[in-house]
Design a protein around this motif. Sequence first.
Motif, PDB file in Angstrom:
ATOM      1  N   GLU A 107     -23.314   6.221  22.887  1.00  0.00           N
ATOM      2  CA  GLU A 107     -21.967   6.516  23.383  1.00  0.00           C
ATOM      3  C   GLU A 107     -20.931   6.408  22.264  1.00  0.00           C
ATOM      4  O   GLU A 107     -20.017   7.231  22.170  1.00  0.00           O
ATOM      5  N   ILE A 108     -21.071   5.390  21.434  1.00  0.00           N
ATOM      6  CA  ILE A 108     -20.160   5.214  20.296  1.00  0.00           C
ATOM      7  C   ILE A 108     -20.290   6.406  19.352  1.00  0.00           C
ATOM      8  O   ILE A 108     -19.274   6.962  18.893  1.00  0.00           O
ATOM      9  N   LEU A 109     -21.521   6.804  19.067  1.00  0.00           N
ATOM     10  CA  LEU A 109     -21.746   7.970  18.206  1.00  0.00           C
ATOM     11  C   LEU A 109     -21.099   9.222  18.790  1.00  0.00           C
ATOM     12  O   LEU A 109     -20.475  10.001  18.059  1.00  0.00           O
ATOM     13  N   ALA A 110     -21.221   9.418  20.077  1.00  0.00           N
ATOM     14  CA  ALA A 110     -20.616  10.593  20.723  1.00  0.00           C
ATOM     15  C   ALA A 110     -19.092  10.573  20.558  1.00  0.00           C
ATOM     16  O   ALA A 110     -18.481  11.613  20.277  1.00  0.00           O
ATOM     17  N   GLN A 111     -18.498   9.406  20.699  1.00  0.00           N
ATOM     18  CA  GLN A 111     -17.048   9.295  20.535  1.00  0.00           C
ATOM     19  C   GLN A 111     -16.628   9.555  19.090  1.00  0.00           C
ATOM     20  O   GLN A 111     -15.617  10.228  18.846  1.00  0.00           O
ATOM     21  N   ILE A 112     -17.388   9.033  18.141  1.00  0.00           N
ATOM     22  CA  ILE A 112     -17.075   9.258  16.727  1.00  0.00           C
ATOM     23  C   ILE A 112     -17.206  10.744  16.394  1.00  0.00           C
ATOM     24  O   ILE A 112     -16.326  11.320  15.741  1.00  0.00           O
ATOM     25  N   VAL A 113     -18.279  11.368  16.853  1.00  0.00           N
ATOM     26  CA  VAL A 113     -18.478  12.799  16.586  1.00  0.00           C
ATOM     27  C   VAL A 113     -17.341  13.612  17.202  1.00  0.00           C
ATOM     28  O   VAL A 113     -16.858  14.577  16.596  1.00  0.00           O
ATOM     29  N   HIS A 114     -16.885  13.236  18.371  1.00  0.00           N
ATOM     30  CA  HIS A 114     -15.747  13.931  18.994  1.00  0.00           C
ATOM     31  C   HIS A 114     -14.504  13.834  18.095  1.00  0.00           C
ATOM     32  O   HIS A 114     -13.799  14.834  17.914  1.00  0.00           O
ATOM     33  N   LEU A 115     -14.246  12.661  17.545  1.00  0.00           N
ATOM     34  CA  LEU A 115     -13.109  12.509  16.632  1.00  0.00           C
ATOM     35  C   LEU A 115     -13.297  13.367  15.385  1.00  0.00           C
ATOM     36  O   LEU A 115     -12.337  13.982  14.893  1.00  0.00           O
ATOM     37  N   ILE A 116     -14.519  13.401  14.861  1.00  0.00           N
ATOM     38  CA  ILE A 116     -14.806  14.178  13.653  1.00  0.00           C
ATOM     39  C   ILE A 116     -14.596  15.669  13.901  1.00  0.00           C
ATOM     40  O   ILE A 116     -14.033  16.376  13.057  1.00  0.00           O
ATOM     41  N   THR A 117     -15.040  16.141  15.043  1.00  0.00           N
ATOM     42  CA  THR A 117     -14.948  17.580  15.328  1.00  0.00           C
ATOM     43  C   THR A 117     -13.584  17.996  15.880  1.00  0.00           C
ATOM     44  O   THR A 117     -13.305  19.190  15.965  1.00  0.00           O
ATOM     45  N   ASN A 118     -12.752  17.020  16.239  1.00  0.00           N
ATOM     46  CA  ASN A 118     -11.399  17.293  16.761  1.00  0.00           C
ATOM     47  C   ASN A 118     -10.366  16.384  16.090  1.00  0.00           C
ATOM     48  O   ASN A 118      -9.695  15.602  16.777  1.00  0.00           O
ATOM     49  N   PRO A 119     -10.212  16.467  14.775  1.00  0.00           N
ATOM     50  CA  PRO A 119      -9.327  15.517  14.093  1.00  0.00           C
ATOM     51  C   PRO A 119      -7.829  15.808  14.265  1.00  0.00           C
ATOM     52  O   PRO A 119      -7.011  14.895  14.159  1.00  0.00           O
ATOM     53  N   ASP A 120      -7.468  17.060  14.523  1.00  0.00           N
ATOM     54  CA  ASP A 120      -6.053  17.442  14.490  1.00  0.00           C
ATOM     55  C   ASP A 120      -5.118  16.603  15.350  1.00  0.00           C
ATOM     56  O   ASP A 120      -4.033  16.225  14.893  1.00  0.00           O
ATOM     57  N   PRO A 121      -5.485  16.261  16.580  1.00  0.00           N
ATOM     58  CA  PRO A 121      -4.544  15.455  17.380  1.00  0.00           C
ATOM     59  C   PRO A 121      -4.275  14.063  16.790  1.00  0.00           C
ATOM     60  O   PRO A 121      -3.302  13.416  17.138  1.00  0.00           O
ATOM     61  N   TRP A 122      -5.153  13.613  15.906  1.00  0.00           N
ATOM     62  CA  TRP A 122      -5.060  12.256  15.371  1.00  0.00           C
ATOM     63  C   TRP A 122      -4.317  12.188  14.039  1.00  0.00           C
ATOM     64  O   TRP A 122      -3.911  11.109  13.612  1.00  0.00           O
ATOM     65  N   ILE A 123      -4.167  13.332  13.383  1.00  0.00           N
ATOM     66  CA  ILE A 123      -3.565  13.351  12.062  1.00  0.00           C
ATOM     67  C   ILE A 123      -2.057  13.175  12.175  1.00  0.00           C
ATOM     68  O   ILE A 123      -1.400  13.822  12.997  1.00  0.00           O
ATOM     69  N   LEU A 124      -1.509  12.282  11.328  1.00  0.00           N
ATOM     70  CA  LEU A 124      -0.076  12.033  11.321  1.00  0.00           C
ATOM     71  C   LEU A 124       0.667  13.250  10.789  1.00  0.00           C
ATOM     72  O   LEU A 124       0.270  13.840   9.792  1.00  0.00           O
ATOM     73  N   LYS A 125       1.711  13.607  11.466  1.00  0.00           N
ATOM     74  CA  LYS A 125       2.531  14.742  11.043  1.00  0.00           C
ATOM     75  C   LYS A 125       3.578  14.242  10.055  1.00  0.00           C
ATOM     76  O   LYS A 125       4.247  13.253  10.300  1.00  0.00           O
ATOM     77  N   THR A 126       3.675  14.940   8.938  1.00  0.00           N
ATOM     78  CA  THR A 126       4.658  14.511   7.917  1.00  0.00           C
ATOM     79  C   THR A 126       5.904  15.353   7.958  1.00  0.00           C
ATOM     80  O   THR A 126       5.950  16.419   8.443  1.00  0.00           O
TER      81      THR A 126
END
Length: 126
Positions: A107-126
Amino acid sequence: MTTYRRHTDLPVYQAAFEAAMEIFRLSKSFPETETYSLTDQIRRSSRSVCANIAEAWRKRRSAAFFVSTLNISEAEAAETQVWLQFAVECGYATGDEIRTIYKRYDEILAQIVHLITNPDPWILKT
């Protein structure tokens, strides 16, 4: 979308931290001869999952750095699963004990992979 202020707010971090603590508790019963091998390795890799999630959280200014650090966390989670297999095969824990933790790492791996494949919402906007 939920607002996360710290890495400790992330469900994946919380799951990884709790799993690492469960491994710590379980590994206390491993033989003393494994102190500097299996016990040390499984504790290090499980803790590294959390540490790299925290580091990735602080690297959100760049998608490349964020993803790269999460890749390390993913690898450490998979490594932890390998050490869990060794614990069973060496007779240090039962299959039932390990199966639950192993599934948590799936389950942890699935969550990490989701973050890896969908990084844009997490990236700080400058």
